[in-house]
Motif scaffolding. Structure first.
Motif, short mmCIF file in Angstrom:
data_model
loop_
_atom_site.label_atom_id
_atom_site.label_comp_id
_atom_site.label_asym_id
_atom_site.label_seq_id
_atom_site.Cartn_x
_atom_site.Cartn_y
_atom_site.Cartn_z
N VAL A 584 5.54 -10.13 -8.30
CA VAL A 584 5.15 -8.88 -7.66
C VAL A 584 6.37 -8.32 -6.94
O VAL A 584 6.87 -8.92 -6.00
CB VAL A 584 3.99 -9.07 -6.67
CG1 VAL A 584 3.55 -7.72 -6.11
CG2 VAL A 584 2.82 -9.77 -7.35
N GLN A 585 6.85 -7.18 -7.42
CA GLN A 585 7.99 -6.53 -6.78
C GLN A 585 7.53 -5.22 -6.17
O GLN A 585 6.66 -4.52 -6.72
CB GLN A 585 9.11 -6.29 -7.78
CG GLN A 585 8.75 -5.35 -8.92
CD GLN A 585 9.91 -5.06 -9.85
OE1 GLN A 585 9.79 -5.17 -11.06
NE2 GLN A 585 11.04 -4.67 -9.29
N GLN A 586 8.07 -4.87 -5.04
CA GLN A 586 7.75 -3.59 -4.42
C GLN A 586 9.03 -2.92 -3.94
O GLN A 586 9.79 -3.51 -3.17
CB GLN A 586 6.79 -3.74 -3.25
CG GLN A 586 6.49 -2.41 -2.56
CD GLN A 586 5.29 -2.47 -1.66
OE1 GLN A 586 4.18 -2.19 -2.08
NE2 GLN A 586 5.48 -2.86 -0.42
N SER A 587 9.23 -1.72 -4.42
CA SER A 587 10.34 -0.90 -3.95
C SER A 587 9.75 0.42 -3.47
O SER A 587 8.55 0.65 -3.54
CB SER A 587 11.34 -0.66 -5.08
OG SER A 587 10.69 -0.07 -6.21
N GLY A 588 10.61 1.29 -2.97
CA GLY A 588 10.11 2.54 -2.43
C GLY A 588 9.39 3.39 -3.45
O GLY A 588 8.31 3.92 -3.19
N VAL A 604 10.87 7.73 5.07
CA VAL A 604 11.29 8.46 3.86
C VAL A 604 10.18 8.44 2.84
O VAL A 604 9.87 9.45 2.20
CB VAL A 604 12.59 7.85 3.30
CG1 VAL A 604 12.96 8.50 1.97
CG2 VAL A 604 13.73 8.03 4.31
N ALA A 605 9.54 7.27 2.65
CA ALA A 605 8.40 7.19 1.73
C ALA A 605 7.27 8.11 2.18
O ALA A 605 6.63 8.77 1.36
CB ALA A 605 7.92 5.75 1.63
N SER A 629 6.40 3.62 11.01
CA SER A 629 6.48 3.54 9.55
C SER A 629 5.12 3.19 8.97
O SER A 629 4.87 2.05 8.54
CB SER A 629 7.53 2.51 9.14
OG SER A 629 8.82 2.92 9.52
N TYR A 630 4.23 4.17 8.96
CA TYR A 630 2.86 3.95 8.47
C TYR A 630 2.86 3.40 7.06
O TYR A 630 2.08 2.50 6.73
CB TYR A 630 2.11 5.28 8.54
CG TYR A 630 0.70 5.25 7.98
CD1 TYR A 630 -0.24 4.34 8.44
CD2 TYR A 630 0.31 6.17 7.01
CE1 TYR A 630 -1.53 4.34 7.95
CE2 TYR A 630 -0.97 6.18 6.51
CZ TYR A 630 -1.90 5.26 6.98
OH TYR A 630 -3.18 5.26 6.48
N LEU A 631 3.73 3.93 6.21
CA LEU A 631 3.72 3.46 4.82
C LEU A 631 4.34 2.08 4.68
O LEU A 631 4.23 1.46 3.62
CB LEU A 631 4.41 4.47 3.89
CG LEU A 631 3.61 5.75 3.65
CD1 LEU A 631 4.12 6.47 2.42
CD2 LEU A 631 2.12 5.50 3.53
N GLU A 665 3.91 5.21 -3.67
CA GLU A 665 2.68 5.38 -4.45
C GLU A 665 1.45 4.97 -3.64
O GLU A 665 0.38 5.59 -3.76
CB GLU A 665 2.78 4.53 -5.71
CG GLU A 665 2.12 5.11 -6.93
CD GLU A 665 2.60 4.41 -8.19
OE1 GLU A 665 2.28 4.91 -9.28
OE2 GLU A 665 3.31 3.38 -8.10
N SER A 666 1.59 3.95 -2.80
CA SER A 666 0.46 3.53 -1.98
C SER A 666 0.09 4.63 -0.99
O SER A 666 -1.07 4.76 -0.60
CB SER A 666 0.79 2.23 -1.24
OG SER A 666 1.82 2.41 -0.29
N GLY A 667 1.07 5.44 -0.57
CA GLY A 667 0.79 6.57 0.30
C GLY A 667 0.19 7.74 -0.45
O GLY A 667 -0.72 8.42 0.05
#
Length: 868
Positions: A584-588, A604-605, A629-631, A665-667
């Motif tokens: 599982v990788q997560q980037s901006g 920024v996200a 940083s909510y996201l 994307e989650s935001g």
């Protein structure tokens, strides 16, 4: 024998299952928990929504298609009920209660946001429902929990954001006198329920994993107040560790020492860009970039020998006039351009953290999100149209998000569902059973749900490290990997000089130590993990990593796309070492798409996803965005859900997978209502301050109380609440005022109404005002600071929202506990090692010795060679 090509998350594979395929959810919920059902449906579960004969109350929440109200026209209902089935059921009737029992006998999960209506229909207490239906996972969302002095208080999204501390982190800059002339601003829209919903989803999947291996269902619950109070980023640990209060600022982090210049700049045509980052590294990139346009002004490159490797947690670094001036020069540059022509992509290529503040709908037409299938057009045959929805938060090789059909018509599926009811099938044996042996038991005296799971953790910052922190608290053996050349962010909310004793005696903010092993923020987001330093650029380090991958269930990673692959540890290598590995990788922005190594941090996200532009006073006021940083937190919840869902799928099927997750994307996923309003009505989002036009309420806002920067959130949704407010205030004249005679007239005269309410509240002590309003049945809550939540809030204390853990060097300190209350498998923030966050490389010898068989002498030699 030739090896088949490694799959890739972008590969089109029609028919891929959802992570929760085959599970049935019975949902009894309003706006408080509908989001949970939406996520479960997106993960593949069948969600059956029970509605009363007159329909769910959320069918009456706007906006509406073509602004015409009706139970089948609510865009709010469409957004949060996409993919679900509707069954009409009167729980107050004997026949309804009988049908409910039949439905629950067929279900895997009960999602209960009914406020006790389900328990009343069944004739038992809410906590006992799971025992009535063996194997059933009962997931309850409550406003304040099952016990405590506030358990029966009335709440709303606004009240929860106030009491949970979010509002006191979010708002506009103060006047030069340091007096706030504007109230704190609640981020929009429905975020208290998003926050609690995300954490309930993680708890649900943990319970499902436990049930898969044991056959045991359980009751679990999340109190919205508990979840929201833990969602702020820096304020709690700054108070816990150093007694330092934070102050809100316009569209940037709340900080201990506010600056006067926002990190967003105005384009010449009235739009906004974020340009954050003022470290030595940022300055090294900024000056030549601006010089290329002749706009560097008097900025100079950092002095020779300045440390360009230092990383700051956003909002935690000290400001000074030179950094403020740097931001002002950047704003000159932004003002030179129109929104569409500003060269932000070139700034990104130069290594700068710049991005547009997008409105939510603008991402729909972005080629990057189109390549990732972030949005889908859903057919609405009743209107002979298709509308856009955000439908996905990640790409993966073995499973996929499910867009589902449009939200159900009222009672559309009653006949089909009730006619096909069968008892829930007997549990099947997992494809990947757990290793034999006694389960690991937490300090609660009960087993963890993630028995025997090991995570090789390359996460950092909050967005990914926070996700594996959930896994550690749920019982996973999490090995956090760092390397000194590029360590995680450790320097924030530092332990005070003098330690715990100094903190307990403090009456003012304390000076923090500089030791990177003693950061309170790092301790909070990495508690319960083991720590390993490992240089995987060294051949021996890479070999150690390969051997640990072979022994790990999950490899979790939060780097820019492609980093591990370039270092020789891509998914194809991982699969060759362990065929069922979960990566599982997560980037901006995610690895698949057009943005490549786009640089992001939480703000920024948020700018790119649209969540910054959504919050604040109506234009022409500036967007106020989020004060933290909510996201990062939303990304962490999404990261945890991806890990948990992949583990559940793996244990059921034996199949691992590669997940390409995106913080941005989650935001985007949270902006369904404004996206749908644009798609259906052609309307772009307009900020609404603290008001509530969609679930109409007036008054609805934050009102000044006695004292310095004290505010109370009040929400009156109906005539009874309005009359109770007027009675408590002793203002019978309000009831005789034609401007306030009805809800519609109060909505039309909100400026005058707010002024009248403020005239009363500014003479009230905030907590006394809250108490008398709550006693009268009016939703109200103090806009609480971190100090309030830590030292004054009796409900959080009753919920044990903080847990003390002991770090080897930092000592014993409180950290936030998981808000999910799982009856059979409760989480614990100290994890299976019962410890705070690791010191740098603290567990090298133990990990290398116990897992890989290295001797103490060999470990010492690896350190000498620069491998660990």
């Amino acid at each position: 024998m030739t090896q088949s090509p490694s799959p890739h998350p972008s590969a089109a594979a029609p028919g891929k299952p959802g992570m929760l395929d085959g599970l049935r959810v019975i949902e009894v919920a309003d706006e408080r928990a509908e989001y949970v059902g939406l996520v479960l449906s997106g993960l593949g579960a069948e969600v059956v929504k029970l509605e009363p004969p007159d329909g769910a109350p959320t069918r009456r929440i706007g906006p509406f298609l073509e602004d015409r109200q009706g139970p089948e026209r609510s865009l709010h209902f469409w957004t949060y009920n996409r993919g679900k089935r509707s069954v009409l059921m009167d729980l107050n009737a004997a026949s309804g209660a009988a049908d409910l029992r039949r439905l629950l006998g067929s279900a895997d999960i009960l999602l209960d946001g009914s406020g006790g209506a389900v328990a009343t229909a069944l004739g038992i207490e809410s906590e006992r429902i799971a025992a009535l239906f063996p194997g059933l996972v009962v997931a309850r969302m409550t406003p304040f929990g099952d016990e405590g002095p506030w358990k029966d208080h009335k709440a709303s999204d606004l009240v929860h954001l106030a009491l949970g501390g979010v509002m006191m982190n979010c708002g506009y800059d103060s006047e030069p006198s340091d007096t706030y002339d504007l109230p704190p601003i609640a981020p929009q829209l429905w975020h208290a329920y998003h926050i609690a919903g995300e954490q309930l989803v993680v708890g649900i999947i943990a319970a499902l994993i436990h049930r898969l291996h044991t056959g045991e269902g359980q009751d679990l619950s999340v109190a919205v107040h508990d979840a929201v109070s833990k969602n702020t980023e820096l304020d709690v640990m700054s108070w816990v560790m150093r007694r330092a209060p934070l102050f809100r600022q316009t569209c940037r982090h709340a900080v201990e020492n506010p600056t006067r210049v926002p990190t967003i700049g105005h384009s010449k045509d009235g739009r906004w860009y974020i340009a954050t980052g003022v470290s030595v590294r940022d300055q090294t990139n900024l000056v030549p970039f601006l010089a290329g346009y002749g706009m560097q002004a008097d900025l100079e490159l950092p002095a020779e020998g300045a440390d360009s490797r230092a990383r700051n947690v956003p909002g935690s670094g000290a400001g000074d006039e030179s950094k403020v001036h740097m931001v002002e020069v950047i704003q000159r540059f932004i003002r030179s351009y129109r929104y569409e022509s500003m060269p932000w992509r070139q700034a990104q290529d130069a290594g700068l953290l710049w991005a547009p503040l997008r409105k939510p709908h603008e991402n729909v037409v972005d080629a990057h999100w189109q390549a990732r299938s972030t949005f889908a057009e859903i057919e609405h045959p009743e209107h002979d149209r298709r509308f856009h929805y955000p439908v996905s938060r990640w790409l993966s090789t073995a499973t996929s998000w499910k867009a589902g059909r449009r939200a159900p018509l009222l009672g559309e599926d009653t006949g089909a569902v009730m006619a096909a009811l069968t008892p829930r099938p007997a549990p099947t044996s997992p494809a990947r059973p757990r290793a034999a042996g006694a389960p690991v038991v937490s300090p609660h005296g009960k087993p963890f749900p993630l028995q025997g799971v090991r995570i090789f953790d390359f996460s950092w910052f909050l967005a990914s490290a926070g996700g594996t922190r959930f896994a550690a608290a749920l019982g996973a053996d999490v090995i956090k990997v760092e390397w000194k050349e590029n360590p995680d962010t450790r320097l924030a909310a530092m332990s005070p000089v003098g330690g715990r004793a100094a903190r307990e005696a403090a009456t003012a903010p304390l000076k923090g130590v500089a030791d990177s092993d003693m950061g309170g923020q790092f301790n909070n987001k990495n508690a319960g993990k083991s720590g390993m330093s490992l240089n995987i650029r060294h051949p021996k380090g890479l070999e150690i990593a390969r051997r640990l991958v072979a022994q790990s269930d999950v490899v979790a990673e939060g780097f820019s796309p492609g980093v591990l692959k370039r270092l020789g540890l891509g998914y194809d290598v991982m699969r060759s070492l362990r065929p069922d590995v979960i990566y599982v990788q997560q980037s901006g922005m995610g690895g698949v798409g057009t943005y490549g190594r786009f640089r992001t941090i939480g703000p920024v996200a948020a700018a790119f996803a649209g969540t910054s532009e959504m919050s604040g006073l109506p234009e022409p006021a500036m967007p106020v965005g989020w004060g933290y940083s909510y996201l990062d937190w939303i990304g962490a919840y999404s990261f945890a859900t991806a890990i948990m869902g992949a583990l559940f799928h793996r244990d059921r099927t034996g199949e691992g997978q590669w997940i390409d997750s995106s913080q941005c994307e989650s935001g985007i996923f949270l902006g369904g209502v404004p996206v749908l309003d644009w798609s259906a009505n052609g309307r772009t989002w307009s900020r609404i301050g603290n008001r509530s036009p969609y679930k109409p309420a007036a008054p609805h806002g934050a009102y000044r109380c006695m004292g310095q920067d004290r505010w109370i959130a009040i929400a009156a949704f109906d005539e009874a609440e309005w009359r109770a407010l007027a009675r408590v205030a002793g203002r019978g004249d309000w009831l005789d005022d034609a401007r306030f005679a009805t809800l519609s007239s109060r909505l039309a005269n909100q400026d005058a109404l707010d002024a009248a309410v403020t005239g009363w509240t500014q003479g009230q002590e905030a907590y006394a005002c809250m108490a008398v309003l709550q006693q009268a049945g009016v939703p109200a809550g103090v806009c609480q600071t971190a100090e309030d939540r830590c030292d004054r809030d009796p409900q959080l204390a009753a919920l044990s929202w903080l847990t003390e853990v002991t770090g080897s060097k930092i000592g014993r300190w409180p950290v936030t506990e998981m808000p999910m209350k799982l009856a059979a498998t409760p989480p614990y923030s100290g994890g299976i090692i019962d410890r705070g966050a690791p010191c740098y490389g603290e567990d090298n010898e133990r990990i290398l010795g116990e897992l890989l068989g290295y001797s103490a002498q060999e470990v010492a030699a690896l350190a000498e060679e620069g491998v660990i």
